[in-house]
Design a protein around this motif. Structure first.
Motif, PDB file in Angstrom:
ATOM      1  N   ALA A 164       0.836  -1.206   0.000  1.00 52.24           N
ATOM      2  CA  ALA A 164       0.000   0.000   0.000  1.00 52.24           C
ATOM      3  C   ALA A 164       0.870   1.255   0.000  1.00 52.24           C
ATOM      4  O   ALA A 164       0.375   2.361  -0.207  1.00 52.24           O
ATOM      5  N   GLU A 165       2.187   1.072   0.258  1.00 51.05           N
ATOM      6  CA  GLU A 165       3.086   2.225   0.324  1.00 51.05           C
ATOM      7  C   GLU A 165       4.393   1.944  -0.432  1.00 51.05           C
ATOM      8  O   GLU A 165       4.967   0.857  -0.291  1.00 51.05           O
ATOM      9  N   PHE A 166       4.819   2.909  -1.195  1.00 45.59           N
ATOM     10  CA  PHE A 166       6.163   2.894  -1.795  1.00 45.59           C
ATOM     11  C   PHE A 166       6.751   4.288  -1.566  1.00 45.59           C
ATOM     12  O   PHE A 166       6.352   5.248  -2.216  1.00 45.59           O
TER      13      PHE A 166
ATOM     14  N   LEU B 224      11.010   0.478   2.904  1.00 45.59           N
ATOM     15  CA  LEU B 224      11.529  -0.867   2.658  1.00 45.59           C
ATOM     16  C   LEU B 224      11.098  -1.345   1.272  1.00 45.59           C
ATOM     17  O   LEU B 224      11.887  -1.913   0.518  1.00 45.59           O
ATOM     18  N   ALA B 225       9.827  -1.087   0.926  1.00 47.33           N
ATOM     19  CA  ALA B 225       9.315  -1.499  -0.384  1.00 47.33           C
ATOM     20  C   ALA B 225      10.141  -0.839  -1.489  1.00 47.33           C
ATOM     21  O   ALA B 225      10.469  -1.460  -2.503  1.00 47.33           O
ATOM     22  N   ALA B 226      10.517   0.411  -1.282  1.00 49.80           N
ATOM     23  CA  ALA B 226      11.303   1.142  -2.285  1.00 49.80           C
ATOM     24  C   ALA B 226      12.716   0.554  -2.392  1.00 49.80           C
ATOM     25  O   ALA B 226      13.238   0.358  -3.500  1.00 49.80           O
ATOM     26  N   CYS B 227      13.344   0.253  -1.267  1.00 43.46           N
ATOM     27  CA  CYS B 227      14.680  -0.357  -1.309  1.00 43.46           C
ATOM     28  C   CYS B 227      14.600  -1.728  -1.972  1.00 43.46           C
ATOM     29  O   CYS B 227      15.486  -2.100  -2.754  1.00 43.46           O
ATOM     30  N   PHE B 228      13.523  -2.456  -1.682  1.00 48.30           N
ATOM     31  CA  PHE B 228      13.394  -3.806  -2.231  1.00 48.30           C
ATOM     32  C   PHE B 228      13.234  -3.792  -3.757  1.00 48.30           C
ATOM     33  O   PHE B 228      13.813  -4.634  -4.439  1.00 48.30           O
ATOM     34  N   ILE B 229      12.467  -2.840  -4.304  1.00 45.74           N
ATOM     35  CA  ILE B 229      12.350  -2.899  -5.768  1.00 45.74           C
ATOM     36  C   ILE B 229      13.649  -2.460  -6.442  1.00 45.74           C
ATOM     37  O   ILE B 229      13.941  -2.908  -7.535  1.00 45.74           O
ATOM     38  N   ASP B 230      14.419  -1.621  -5.776  1.00 42.53           N
ATOM     39  CA  ASP B 230      15.743  -1.279  -6.317  1.00 42.53           C
ATOM     40  C   ASP B 230      16.619  -2.536  -6.366  1.00 42.53           C
ATOM     41  O   ASP B 230      17.294  -2.801  -7.357  1.00 42.53           O
ATOM     42  N   SER B 231      16.589  -3.324  -5.300  1.00 45.89           N
ATOM     43  CA  SER B 231      17.423  -4.531  -5.257  1.00 45.89           C
ATOM     44  C   SER B 231      16.915  -5.593  -6.225  1.00 45.89           C
ATOM     45  O   SER B 231      17.722  -6.296  -6.844  1.00 45.89           O
ATOM     46  N   LEU B 232      15.601  -5.726  -6.348  1.00 45.43           N
ATOM     47  CA  LEU B 232      15.052  -6.709  -7.295  1.00 45.43           C
ATOM     48  C   LEU B 232      15.586  -6.435  -8.705  1.00 45.43           C
ATOM     49  O   LEU B 232      16.003  -7.348  -9.412  1.00 45.43           O
ATOM     50  N   ALA B 233      15.590  -5.167  -9.097  1.00 49.22           N
ATOM     51  CA  ALA B 233      16.073  -4.817 -10.440  1.00 49.22           C
ATOM     52  C   ALA B 233      17.583  -5.041 -10.536  1.00 49.22           C
ATOM     53  O   ALA B 233      18.092  -5.553 -11.534  1.00 49.22           O
ATOM     54  N   THR B 234      18.298  -4.666  -9.480  1.00 48.27           N
ATOM     55  CA  THR B 234      19.750  -4.819  -9.490  1.00 48.27           C
ATOM     56  C   THR B 234      20.158  -6.292  -9.583  1.00 48.27           C
ATOM     57  O   THR B 234      21.132  -6.634 -10.240  1.00 48.27           O
ATOM     58  N   LEU B 235      19.382  -7.154  -8.931  1.00 57.34           N
ATOM     59  CA  LEU B 235      19.678  -8.590  -8.987  1.00 57.34           C
ATOM     60  C   LEU B 235      19.086  -9.229 -10.246  1.00 57.34           C
ATOM     61  O   LEU B 235      19.088 -10.460 -10.379  1.00 57.34           O
TER      62      LEU B 235
END
Ligand code: NBY
Length: 829
Positions: free
Chosen positions: A84-86, A136-147
């Protein structure tokens, strides 16, 4: 030539994808003219920013389209991160870092007579989150793309994000945020993928053509969800994933119906009402409000997202029976937990799947991350409200519950107390749907966000579920992205990293360990200190600009930034500051180390005590900062409007990081990680991820105090009386008396009474119990800081050993343990 090859060919010939400096400059001028309608000479800073954003976006689109093309040709499992939040923060700087073109672009705009930093400052922050969970959601999508993991972030495009905080006469004042005012160059509206969402009404049974009893939902209204997509570039990879945020609009057909009855105003009003759905982010952290509109928001974005996933699945020729093979859906807390019932509704009612098949698909699809241990923070919806909005979903939840409780009865023969405790419906008073129970039952994996938190989930909050299905439970410690929180926020320190250990650290944060061997190198330490001092000077400039308060960059910057909440205990820090002040006043020659206390954070608008805590901080500042006897040795600052942007300026300038929640209350914390990797030392309780930070950096390089979670429980069981503790501690007693007698309220003994009374009569978060230990620990901090060499060494070791706290590590664990997804490398078209 195929159409794809043809367009790729044209693309390569275009000025809009080239990374060369000259084409970049040409493209910038071009965008300034064709999107902003301005010449260089008459444009404003906002125009320059927009033109630059479009120029950079053009270069991203190439990767974005290549990624989409690569994914379409693949049937690999895709992560859907439902949140619900990014809390994304500005995009431009981050994009430049991830594309690896920051320096080139700085040069290019420099040659046009512009300063990149000024332009970066123009971007409005999309504050689509409250705090840690959204960030956290924002950091996670950055890492998903990086990986290079195939992933979609799904959320809500709030028209108004978290409120903009100002401080007026020492009090928090909330102002509406209007982040879309100048338009958002990072998003693309995709009306062709709009989704109609049904809401309200009733259900009825009917008999289908094969004579089976079926249920049909007859909704009261429909709303259209329109997706807005933003590219999420990975760090120096070709991958650019998508963040898809849903915006509510009115259905055309609905409007026409009313319109044809001649009720034009009524039709327009319906439109306005539908669009209210995504108008505003609820500004509560930790204590959810049982507001109807919020449940509507949750259902709206989840229904849109599941529908979208099915569209994607079908587009690849996949069948609905394989939904879980195509998508791993992660629930960021219970806010999207209604997805469990919605997927069941789709499978059972729309696709007519047998219940057991539908349930198997559903549970293999979902994973649930819990973010809290506070009982009052668990979401529950009154049954009546739920039925009014989602009548069919409530029936399905009853059925899920009936089948689940049957299993419970078989597992725990005769244990009806257990049945009541596990039920998806709370029947202890007014009846509620327990969203955490729905999420847990509907998921194959449940995780906490730090080791202690996961253990306490198993022991307390979800103990009965753990007894039933222990294999579901996981622990994945949070992390933060080193791209935003180091590369972008702390360029000076990163330059030193580059010279010392190269720049592999940004992708493999463990490489920071190589700094360890420089921990005793005096020349290196000298540079380390100079960088920190520079960062502190910059922060001091910001402080004077935002608050008018002058602070000394040579003093220790002692920082607590986070949401304002009793369990986080900003007021514990306040008590200690008053004690230091008192010491100085009693003995003007007392050896008090010069300190600048910096607080920042928002209070939920309806949380009176938290707002009063802000008032108390500003009040002690008003006394201490202007007392000539203190001669600037103590300063207290409240920085207004803490946000991602201000965070980026605060963490790099901190010496000491305050992480002082009552043990057992902070699920993880993530600010603690940002501070540590920027070279601040932590004073903290054994709570959340503090424990793991201490473990990593070593207890010699970390200041711990206070009761452990187990001791907290023990103390409470033994019967805790805060007055006894306060009476027995002369320093603490004196501090309480100073506040009580109105030193910080010009004699008004009423103003801070709620805080003092809370402390004396309940002290729910046990400030008194931890006070002495905290105060002693602060003296230890003083001693360490006076020994400059020792402090610098500790700071270097904190950074060198912070590798674990990269969100890349967290995401790799989710990928391996929960999602079972593997990378897909993206060839450029
Ligand atoms: O999530 C935070 C935790 O407090 C923190 O310890 C943890 O590190 C972080 C990430 O896992 N929780 C949090 O930020 N929660 C919220 O912001 C939030 C927002 C809305 C609602 C509840 C909690 N709500 O119910 O409306």
């Amino acid at each position: 030539m195929s159409p794809t090859e043809l367009s790729a060919d044209l693309l390569h010939a275009s000025d809009r994808t080239s990374l060369s400096k000259d084409s970049f400059k040409r493209a910038f001028i071009d965008n300034l003219f064709y999107t902003q309608g301005k010449f260089l000479q008459v444009a404003t800073h906002k125009d320059y920013y927009q033109a630059l954003a479009y120029t950079v976006r053009d270069r991203l689109l190439y990767r974005w389209v290549s990624t989409a093309t690569a994914y379409t040709g693949q049937v690999s499992r895709t992560v859907s991160y439902l949140s619900a939040e990014f809390l994304m923060g500005p995009s431009l700087g981050n994009t430049l870092i991830n594309l690896g073109i920051l320096d080139e672009v700085r040069q290019a705009v420099g040659e046009l007579g512009l300063d990149l930093t000024d332009l970066l400052d123009q971007e409005a922050e999309p504050g689509l989150g409250n705090g840690g969970l959204g960030r956290l959601a924002a950091c996670f999508i950055d890492s998903l793309a990086t990986l290079e993991l195939p992933a979609l972030g799904y959320g809500i495009r709030y028209e108004h994000g978290i409120f903009y905080q100002t401080i007026v006469d020492g009090w928090q004042v909330e102002n509406t945020d209007n982040w879309l005012r100048y338009g958002n160059p990072w998003e693309i509206r995709r009306p062709e993928w709009s989704v109609e969402v049904k809401i309200g009404g009733f259900t009825e049974t009917y008999t289908d053509t094969e004579d089976r009893h079926r249920v049909r939902w007859v909704p009261a209204k429909t709303v259209v969800g329109v997706p807005f997509d933003s590219p999420i570039p990975g760090y120096r990879v070709n991958t650019a994933n998508t963040l898809r945020l849903w915006s509510a609009e009115a259905t055309q057909s609905f409007d026409f119906e009313v319109f044809n009855r001649g009720d034009y105003l009524g039709a327009v009003n319906k439109k306005v009402t539908s669009e209210n759905l995504t108008k505003i982010l609820y500004p509560n952290d930790e204590t959810p409000q049982g507001k109807e509109l919020r449940l509507e928001q949750q259902y709206f974005f989840v229904a849109c997202s599941l529908h979208d996933m099915i569209r994607i699945l079908k587009g690849q020729g996949g069948s609905i029976e394989r939904f879980h093979e195509k998508f791993a859906v992660q629930l960021n807390d219970t806010h999207p937990a209604i997805g469990v019932a919605e997927l069941m509704r789709i499978l059972v009612d729309d696709y007519l799947l047998p219940w057991n098949d539908a349930w198997s698909i559903t549970t293999q699809t979902f994973g649930y991350t819990n973010h809290t241990l506070l009982p009052e923070a668990l979401e529950r919806w009154p049954l009546d409200l739920f039925r009014r909005l989602l009548p069919r979903h409530l029936e399905l939840i009853f059925e899920i519950n009936e089948r689940f409780l049957h299993d419970v009865r078989v597992a725990f023969l005769g244990d009806e107390a257990r049945v009541r405790a596990l039920s998806l419906i709370d029947e202890t008073g007014e009846r509620y749907v327990r969203m955490a129970h729905l999420a847990t039952v509907g998921s194959h994996a449940v995780n906490g966000v730090a080791t202690l938190h996961s253990d306490l989930l198993k022991k307390d909050v979800l103990a009965d579920f753990y007894a039933l299905s222990p294999q579901k439970f996981h622990s994945i410690t949070n992390g933060v992205t080193p791209r935003r929180w180091l590369a972008l926020a702390n360029p000076r320190l990163c330059e030193l990293f580059r010279e010392t250990i190269g720049d592999g650290w940004a992708k493999e944060l463990d490489q920071l360990r190589r700094l360890e061997r420089h921990a005793d190198d005096a020349a290196f330490a000298e540079r380390w200190r100079a960088i920190k001092l520079d960062n502190k000077r910059q922060l001091a400039d910001l402080i004077v600009q935002r608050t008018g308060i002058e602070v000394d960059p040579e003093s220790m910057f002692d920082v607590q930034v986070k949401r304002i909440h009793e369990y986080k205990r900003q007021h514990l820090a306040v008590l200690q500051i008053i004690a230091m002040y008192h010491r100085l006043k009693s003995d003007p020659n007392a050896e008090v180390l010069p300190r600048t206390f910096i607080f920042s954070g928002k209070a939920a608008p309806g949380y009176a005590i938290a707002k009063l805590m802000i008032r108390l901080i500003t009040a002690i500042g008003d006394v201490i900062n202007y007392d000539p006897e203190v001669r600037g040795r103590l300063k207290v600052v409240f920085m207004p409007n803490f946000s991602v942007t201000t965070g980026q300026r605060i963490y790099p300038g901190a010496d000491l990081s305050e992480q002082i929640s009552l043990a057992g209350k902070e699920a993880s914390g993530t600010g603690n990680m940002k501070f540590a990797m920027n070279g601040a030392l932590t004073i903290g309780t054994m709570d959340g991820a503090n424990i793991e930070i201490c473990e990593e950096v070593g207890s010699d390089n970390f200041f711990t105090f206070g009761m452990t979670a187990a001791q907290v429980e023990e103390r409470r069981r033994a019967g805790y009386d805060p007055r006894e503790v306060i009476e027995a501690n002369p320093e603490l007693h004196a501090v309480v008396e100073l506040i009580r007698n109105g030193l910080f309220s010009r004699g008004d003994t009423e103003l801070f009474k709620p805080i003092i009374d809370g402390l004396l009569w309940h002290d729910t978060y046990m400030l008194a119990a931890d006070y002495a230990s905290y105060s002693d620990c602060q003296l230890e901090v003083d001693r360490a800081y006076r020994d400059t060499a020792r402090w610098t060494r500790m700071s270097i070791l904190n950074v060198a050993r912070s590798g674990k706290f990269s969100s890349d590590r967290s995401i790799q664990e989710y990928a391996d343990k929960i999602w079972k997804v593997t990378p897909v490398s993206v060839p450029l078209l």
